[in-house]
Enzyme design. Structure first.
Site, PDB file in Angstrom:
ATOM      1  CD1 TRP A  23      80.412  23.969  48.452  1.00 30.55           C
ATOM      2  CD2 TRP A  23      80.064  22.018  47.445  1.00 30.55           C
ATOM      3  NE1 TRP A  23      79.112  23.541  48.619  1.00 30.55           N
ATOM      4  CE2 TRP A  23      79.067  22.289  47.975  1.00 30.55           C
ATOM      5  CE3 TRP A  23      80.073  20.887  46.429  1.00 30.55           C
ATOM      6  CZ2 TRP A  23      77.693  21.745  47.882  1.00 30.55           C
ATOM      7  CZ3 TRP A  23      79.043  20.083  46.377  1.00 30.55           C
ATOM      8  CH2 TRP A  23      77.728  20.399  47.254  1.00 30.55           C
ATOM      9  CD  GLU A  66      69.253  18.449  48.441  1.00 27.11           C
ATOM     10  OE1 GLU A  66      68.820  19.253  47.744  1.00 27.11           O
ATOM     11  OE2 GLU A  66      69.393  18.818  49.832  1.00 27.11           O
ATOM     12  CD  GLU A 101      68.764  23.866  47.491  1.00 23.85           C
ATOM     13  OE1 GLU A 101      68.587  22.695  47.773  1.00 23.85           O
ATOM     14  OE2 GLU A 101      69.068  24.562  48.414  1.00 23.85           O
ATOM     15  CG  HIS A 104      72.652  20.486  47.547  1.00 25.05           C
ATOM     16  ND1 HIS A 104      71.770  21.357  48.167  1.00 25.05           N
ATOM     17  CD2 HIS A 104      73.793  21.212  47.735  1.00 25.05           C
ATOM     18  CE1 HIS A 104      72.376  22.258  48.822  1.00 25.05           C
ATOM     19  NE2 HIS A 104      73.727  22.497  48.146  1.00 25.05           N
ATOM     20  CD  GLU A 154      66.527  25.973  51.170  1.00 24.23           C
ATOM     21  OE1 GLU A 154      67.110  25.086  51.496  1.00 24.23           O
ATOM     22  OE2 GLU A 154      66.523  26.446  49.746  1.00 24.23           O
ATOM     23  CB  THR A 157      67.117  20.718  53.821  1.00 24.24           C
ATOM     24  OG1 THR A 157      67.097  22.326  53.644  1.00 24.24           O
ATOM     25  CG2 THR A 157      65.960  20.370  53.318  1.00 24.24           C
ATOM     26  CG  ASP A 186      75.706  25.216  49.423  1.00 30.83           C
ATOM     27  OD1 ASP A 186      76.537  25.956  49.773  1.00 30.83           O
ATOM     28  OD2 ASP A 186      75.833  24.574  48.475  1.00 30.83           O
ATOM     29  CD  GLU A 187      69.631  22.732  51.428  1.00 31.07           C
ATOM     30  OE1 GLU A 187      68.969  23.544  51.086  1.00 31.07           O
ATOM     31  OE2 GLU A 187      69.458  21.784  50.930  1.00 31.07           O
ATOM     32  CG  HIS A 190      69.992  28.388  49.565  1.00 33.88           C
ATOM     33  ND1 HIS A 190      70.175  27.226  48.978  1.00 33.88           N
ATOM     34  CD2 HIS A 190      71.087  29.019  48.766  1.00 33.88           C
ATOM     35  CE1 HIS A 190      71.144  27.113  48.110  1.00 33.88           C
ATOM     36  NE2 HIS A 190      71.697  28.363  48.126  1.00 33.88           N
TER      37      HIS A 190
END
Length: 315
Positions: A23, A66, A101, A104, A154, A157, A186-187, A190
């Site tokens: 995305w 971020e 990242e 974000h 991570e 977050t 995503d976090e 990761h």
């Protein structure tokens, strides 16, 4: 670290998504090339009006955190005993992780700009300060401490963005909820990667990894935005107010800190690690006893009630 670098190259397709498929911020934001742009912005602003003051404050603090991505990338490239070969595992991971990242901050920044609730200049000043001030997270240039920190951070977050997504949905802002939801995803991915990397370290150098884990927990895991400030304030003066708002909302609390620690102890199977020297055994015992100790402290903590007016927020 050379051993881990090879592994990182192998695992990148599992933990990082293809750039053409993942995305992008434009997938969620009003399209200025379309005739309905102003209508979509108006709808976005109507939804944003319903967000609580504390939630807007936490969202801005998360966004600034971020946006300080240059600090994190430069920190990762100074770690000891890693190859700076652009085709090596460490640099490839760092570049591609940074690229993921970066989306974000782009997404959240544009949302806040369009929301009409934020003094963007004040927020941008705080962002510039945070990048210029850097951070001191207690890892030094040690790779093991870096992996432990990123594993914990991570996960933290992920919790924060996921909770903001839930609160935004509760306040009726489904667009913001979706945005924070995909960021949280995503976090989580990761975090899974960094936890895997440190697992490999425990496999080949358990004693030093255990000592690094103990050291980071004795120092406490500080958030990367702990130097957060607003114009006219000293370094770090705004951070406490930001974390107070997060604690009041239940976005990220002392209980979450303990829960993340417990998860790491379980995932790295700390209790079962043997063949440690005396220092390593003492470090393991300290780590295993820490969650209960921190829980007792957390139970005695009162929820912060002091109201604070951030320079970032217009209304």
């Amino acid at each position: 670290m050379k051993h881990i670098e090879k592994y990182m190259l192998e695992k990148m397709p599992e933990y990082l998504k293809p750039i053409d498929d993942i995305w992008q911020p434009a997938d969620f934001l009003p399209d200025a090339s379309r005739d309905d742009f102003f209508q979509k912005v108006k709808e976005l602003q109507q939804s944003a009006k319903e967000l609580s003051y504390d939630l807007v404050a936490v969202l801005i603090g998360d966004t600034i955190t971020e946006e300080a991505l240059p600090t994190y990338e430069s920190w990762l490239t100074t770690v000891e005993d890693v190859s700076l070969d652009e085709e090596g595992g460490w640099m490839k991971w760092t570049r591609h992780w940074t690229a993921e990242e970066n989306r974000h901050g782009d997404l959240l920044n544009k949302y806040l700009y369009l929301s009409g609730r934020v003094d963007m200049r004040q927020m941008e000043i705080s962002t510039q300060y945070l990048i210029a001030d850097g951070f001191d997270i207690g890892t030094g240039r040690d790779p093991y401490r870096n992996f432990i920190y990123t594993s914990f951070q991570e996960m933290a977050t992920n919790v924060s963005h996921r909770r903001v997504a839930s609160l935004a949905k509760k306040d009726g802002d489904t667009l913001l909820s979706k945005m924070c939801g995909v960021i949280a995803s995503d976090e989580a991915r990761h975090a899974k990667a960094y936890k895997d990397f440190i697992s490999r370290v425990f496999d080949v150098d358990a004693n030093e990894a255990m000592l690094a884990f103990e050291d980071m927990m004795r120092k406490k895991i500080v958030m990367p935005a702990h130097f957060l400030r607003e114009i006219g304030l000293k370094m770090g003066q705004t951070f406490g107010h930001f974390t107070d708002a997060a604690q009041r909302l239940g976005v990220y609390t002392s209980a979450d800190y303990v829960d993340i620690l417990k998860q790491l102890i379980n995932e790295w199977n700390i209790e079962a690690i043997r063949e440690l020297n005396d220092a390593g055994e003492k470090a393991r015992d300290y780590i295993l006893a820490l969650p209960d100790r921190l829980t007792r402290i957390a139970d005695r903590m009162k929820n912060p009630t002091m109201e604070y007016k951030f320079r970032w927020i217009l209304a």
